[in-house]
Design an enzyme around this catalytic site. Structure first.
Site, mmCIF file in Angstrom:
data_model
loop_
_atom_site.group_PDB
_atom_site.id
_atom_site.type_symbol
_atom_site.label_atom_id
_atom_site.label_comp_id
_atom_site.label_asym_id
_atom_site.label_seq_id
_atom_site.Cartn_x
_atom_site.Cartn_y
_atom_site.Cartn_z
ATOM 1 N N HIS A 157 -21.465 -9.830 14.679
ATOM 2 C CA HIS A 157 -20.270 -10.429 15.286
ATOM 3 C C HIS A 157 -19.156 -9.405 15.444
ATOM 4 O O HIS A 157 -18.009 -9.782 15.647
ATOM 5 C CB HIS A 157 -19.802 -11.626 14.447
ATOM 6 N N GLY A 201 11.611 -4.620 -11.713
ATOM 7 C CA GLY A 201 11.704 -5.770 -10.815
ATOM 8 C C GLY A 201 12.501 -5.414 -9.576
ATOM 9 O O GLY A 201 12.720 -4.230 -9.287
#
Ligand code: F6R
Length: 615
Positions: free
Chosen positions: A507, A103
């Site tokens: 596009h 962590g």
């Protein structure tokens, strides 16, 4: 990310720890280490940067005294590079206590300053060493290891799993968790702790989950769980259904090759027991049944591959159950202050069930009053336990870092959910639900057919191993497949790859097309009503006209693509929503084979971790 193992019992802890770390290797890591209380009562440690083999060969050359209490760790670097010094375990100032951590401790800098001011010194750049020094200091204040851990964890901000042992308490390992995984394995005269059940599955299939903000103390004959304040909490034991051999390579060249081949079973097993008389019955949704009829919106959350299965779920659920579905990346959802109502269902998708971004997004959804459903592959995982209901995918353990069979199983689970919802909301006639289920039941056999094209795909990948960039185009359900094909190639073969919605071509992306540019195009069947086949073929013509090398994935017998394609990979006919379960398979194989042709490790690509347990 980090792998964690803890052991107390009567066997060699070194054997258990190294065996456990080996089974956790798939999580991805860059250094490894162990700490053991020896039979003579000493605390010894060994840690090395690099793969586990570095540590094991070091232990062979210079053996470490063994004992029956130990902790082991594989580290995925966050604070401080992958060096011997930064590897875990870390020691208290007096060297009598060892600690491992998974962590990120977000307030480590201020804690470190506090300790520096008291005269503590540090031998690493990690946030984890701060926890080791703090715990050592608290231990001296008395009350024993678990009580000291209780006083430390309340000072930590961020996410963590911590495991620790102390020389004065042989036969004891303590652990604590907040938003980071930790599971207990229950043995006979021995007990285990692990980041996931793979850590101890070869010793026991009896497991117990530890809730958020809880502390566990294991001895060979006892397990005690408390909250951070030291009050006892109950936990339920469960049987791990995975068989230990399922996480072995079983003769395959890689876990990924094995897992790709297991995809027919991933679909069949995820359906098993959930289809009765042509209808889907998901008894696990009982908690949510009141919501399902009046549901006003669904938000699907996930990261990476899981998010692409969510995109496919959107197409199916909106079509069948007539509920608006938004798909969002967990980490974007979490920080944008989303507007939710009590009639919103938030579905999170996660193979590991431990992805931090998805976990905190689920917590955010719950805090905002939404109901939550998770689709997880790992029994007892944190996301599953934090959700109101869970649909487990039954893909079996997925070890290769790149997700394959879990993706296929997630799509299956989402489709089952869509059909269940359509029945509950009466938005689809029973006959159409039954027909969709017949389609889904036929998918395992069709995947097996696609898998037979492996030699052809391997040859193609071999020719293309020096490609600098590869593009992927698809429309409708072919679009998430294009994204997934590109992701697989990036992560395994380190080749620049992009997936585009074919309609988006003009596009912008068409500017990328130059002579020889390889482009995979996922072509839908021309036989479906309102098929987009003609539109995709016209996109193919546009890129072909600009010199692209067109690689097509198309249905058996589709001749319209032949004039433009350099290569055609064939899939059997399937209904429009079911095609992705087939079209993605050649792209998975292609990425794996191209990485293999480049001599890369397909199971553990660089920089990646299987389970992303930090934000
Ligand atoms: C890609 C891959 C990742 C995961 C993502 C989510 O091959 O494996 O993109 O899909 O990290 O992981 P889980 O599903 O465990 O939440």
């Amino acid at each position: 990310m980090c792998g964690i193992v803890g052991y107390v019992g009567s066997n060699s802890s070194l054997d258990v720890l190294i065996g456990g770390l080996r089974r956790l290797e798939y999580r991805g890591y860059d250094s490894a280490g162990v700490a053991i209380i020896t039979d003579d009562g000493d605390l010894v440690t060994r840690k090395r940067a690099g793969k586990l083999v570095k540590l094991t060969s070091d232990l062979e050359h210079t053996p470490l005294a063994d004992g029956k209490t130990g902790i082991g760790h594989t580290r995925w670097a966050t604070h401080g590079g992958p060096t011997d010094g930064n590897a875990h375990p870390h020691l208290s100032a007096d060297g009598r206590l060892a600690l491992i951590h998974n962590g990120i401790i977000e307030n480590f800098a201020s804690l470190r300053d506090e300790l520096l001011a008291e005269g503590f010194t540090f031998s690493s750049e990690t946030d984890s060493e701060v926890a080791a020094k703090l715990l050592g200091r608290e231990y001296l204040a008395g009350g024993g290891l678990a009580a000291a851990l209780g006083r430390v964890v309340v000072r930590l901000e961020g996410a963590f799993t911590l495991l620790a042992l102390h020389q004065d308490e042989p036969g004891v390992v303590v652990g604590a968790r907040r938003n980071s995984p930790l599971v207990i394995g229950l043995g006979d005269g021995e007990n285990f702790l692990g980041s996931d059940v793979a850590a101890f599955i070869e010793h026991t299939s009896r497991a117990m989950a530890i809730g958020q903000d809880q502390i566990v103390t294991i001895t060979p004959t006892s397990v005690r769980i408390t909250d951070f304040a030291g009050l006892d909490v109950d936990a339920e034991e469960y049987e791990v259904l995975w068989d230990a051999s399922a996480s072995d390579k079983g003769g395959w060249s890689s876990f990924m090759a094995k897992e790709i081949s297991e995809q027919p079973d991933a679909v069949a097993n995820t359906m098993l027991g959930r289809v009765h008389d042509g209808q889907v019955v998901l008894s696990e949704l009982a908690e949510l049944e009141d919501l399902l009829v009046g549901i006003d919106r669904i938000i699907v959350l996930g990261c990476g591959t899981a998010s692409y299965s969510g995109m496919l779920g959107k197409y199916a659920i909106e079509k069948w159950a007539k509920v608006p579905v938004d798909i969002e990346l967990s980490h974007e959802f979490r920080y944008r202050d989303p507007f939710l109502t009590p009639n919103t269902l938030v579905i999170s998708i996660s193979q590991s069930g431990e992805t931090m971004d998805t976990l905190v997004a689920v917590q955010e959804a719950k805090a905002k009053g939404a109901r939550t459903l998770s689709i997880c592959n790992t029994q007892g995982a944190t996301i599953a336990r934090e959700s109101d209901a869970v649909i487990y995918t039954h893909a079996g353990p997925e070890v290769a870092v790149a997700s394959t069979k879990a993706f296929i199983a997630q799509i299956t689970a989402l489709y089952l959910f869509g059909l269940h919802l359509a029945r509950v909301r009466q938005t689809l006639p029973a006959s159409e639900i039954a027909a969709a289920l017949v389609e889904l039941s036929a998918i395992p056999g069709k995947i097996a057919t696609v898998l037979k094209s492996k030699p052809e795909i391997t040859e193609l990948a071999g020719w293309m191993s020096d490609s600098r960039a590869i593009l992927f185009l698809g429309r409708h359900v072919g679009y998430p497949v294009a994204l997934e094909g590109a992701l697989k190639l990036k992560e395994l073969a380190y080749i620049h790859a992009e997936g585009f919605a074919a309609g988006e071509l003009k596009h912008g992306p068409i500017a990328l097309i130059e002579p020889g540019q390889p482009v995979f195009v996922i072509v839908p069947s021309p036989r479906h009503p309102n098929s987009l086949h003609a539109k995709v073929v016209s996109n193919i013509q546009e890129i072909k006209a600009r010199g692209a090398r067109v690689l097509v994935i198309a249905e058996e017998g589709d001749a319209a693509v032949l004039p433009y394609a350099s290569e055609v990979l064939r899939i059997p006919l399937a209904g429009p929503l079911f095609e992705p379960l087939l079209t993605v398979i050649p792209l998975q194989i292609f990425a794996m084979e191209l990485a293999t042709a480049k001599g890369l490790d397909v199971d553990q690509p660089r920089n990646l971790a299987k389970s992303v347990t930090v934000e």
